[in-house]
Design an enzyme around this catalytic site. Sequence first.
Site, mmCIF file in Angstrom:
data_model
loop_
_atom_site.group_PDB
_atom_site.id
_atom_site.type_symbol
_atom_site.label_atom_id
_atom_site.label_comp_id
_atom_site.label_asym_id
_atom_site.label_seq_id
_atom_site.Cartn_x
_atom_site.Cartn_y
_atom_site.Cartn_z
ATOM 1 C CE LYS A 54 -125.668 53.795 2.061
ATOM 2 N NZ LYS A 54 -127.014 53.979 2.634
ATOM 3 C CE LYS A 112 -123.789 57.040 3.537
ATOM 4 N NZ LYS A 112 -125.061 56.508 3.869
HETATM 5 C C1 PBG Z 1 -129.253 54.241 5.306
HETATM 6 C C2 PBG Z 1 -128.098 55.144 5.452
HETATM 7 C C3 PBG Z 1 -126.818 54.890 6.015
HETATM 8 C C4 PBG Z 1 -126.127 56.109 6.017
HETATM 9 C C5 PBG Z 1 -126.969 57.045 5.438
HETATM 10 N N1 PBG Z 1 -128.157 56.431 5.066
HETATM 11 C C6 PBG Z 1 -126.242 53.700 6.666
HETATM 12 C C7 PBG Z 1 -126.153 52.390 6.027
HETATM 13 O O1 PBG Z 1 -126.206 52.248 4.803
HETATM 14 O O2 PBG Z 1 -126.025 51.464 6.816
HETATM 15 C C8 PBG Z 1 -124.738 56.314 6.561
HETATM 16 C C9 PBG Z 1 -124.418 57.687 7.006
HETATM 17 C C10 PBG Z 1 -123.233 57.820 7.882
HETATM 18 O O3 PBG Z 1 -122.484 56.867 8.148
HETATM 19 O O4 PBG Z 1 -123.012 58.941 8.339
HETATM 20 N N2 PBG Z 1 -129.263 53.409 4.207
HETATM 21 ZN ZN ZN Z 2 -130.882 51.670 4.237
#
Ligand code: PBG
Ligand code: ZN
Length: 326
Positions: free
Chosen positions: A198, A251
């Site tokens: 991520k 992601k």
């Molecule tokens: C929480 C999380 C995030 C997303 C999914 N789980 C946001 C972040 O890391 O700030 C992003 C999902 C999206 O942008 O559709 N950790």
């Molecule tokens: Zn988070």
Amino acid sequence: MFPVHRPRRLRNHPQLRRMVRENIVSVNDLIYPLFAVPGESVANEVKSMPGVYQLSVDKIVAEAKEVYDLGIPAIILFGIPDNKDTEATGAWHDCGIVQKATTAVKEAVPDLLVIVDTCLCEYTAHGHCGYLQVGDLTGRVLNDPTLELLKKTAVSQVKAGADVIAPSGMMDGFVRAIRLGLDQAGFESIPILSYAAKYASSYYGPFRDAADSAPQFGDRRTYQMDSANSREALKEIQLDIREGADMLMVKPALAYMDIIWQVKEATNLPVAAYNVSGEYSMIKAAALNGWIDEQKVVMETMTSFKRAGTDLILTYHAKDVARWLQ
Ligand code: PBG
Ligand code: ZN
């Protein structure tokens, strides 16, 4: 060589094109994200995500039925609690908003798979994904103490009925900690879908409106990955596999197709791609302006995820895609 070989021969007939098509999108691939908020009959449209709503539990249940009737196998739940604090109480409390939504959905639509996002940023007052040192203003989350909260959160989510746990905080050792926690609680059969690679991405902007989870100060670059790195993604993935991840996620998706491909090549676990909020918003904005053909662009995008090696696609387009596939 030409003129012996003419690749266009296989493109001339629509049926032949269909027969030699290498990748197809199926409704089986889709996971639909939903945002649960307290209250009743609440449906707040997220300004930066047309067609996406923060929903109260009753509305989540109705939505879950619709998703199931469309043939989509799974949802992933996020929660927006009434109260945020330093302990992220709303994340691990048995009466938390996600726990309530999970139980209600499993009661009403037992055959729908409920995946729950396991992170703390929606529940901490500062919006970071774990504990901070008192006085810290940079967002350098304390790793090991945060693991305890994540463990507690996952166990509570499964007690509420979650079928799959999806930890998204990018803490070192979070898969192992959650696996141990689940096993100790007797939940050794619950799979973990790890947000393994991520990235610290600006494509999450609209999600942070939807989940009310923008960090109040600092940023997430001390825990989420640097977008310049790809070898590091493979390291993260290998660690998560060893810690017990059952499925892996990359992601965001669109700007990270090379990562999806490399992860798929490097492992034999199912690979999920999160077609994140900013990717959705860009397509929606252009479509609403009449600048692109939404259906065609979305289907091309989904097909490209498959071509890159994706097994599962988390996407806010899921309901539309399911309808278009019918
Ligand atoms: C929480 C999380 C995030 C997303 C999914 N789980 C946001 C972040 O890391 O700030 C992003 C999902 C999206 O942008 O559709 N950790
Ligand atoms: Zn988070």
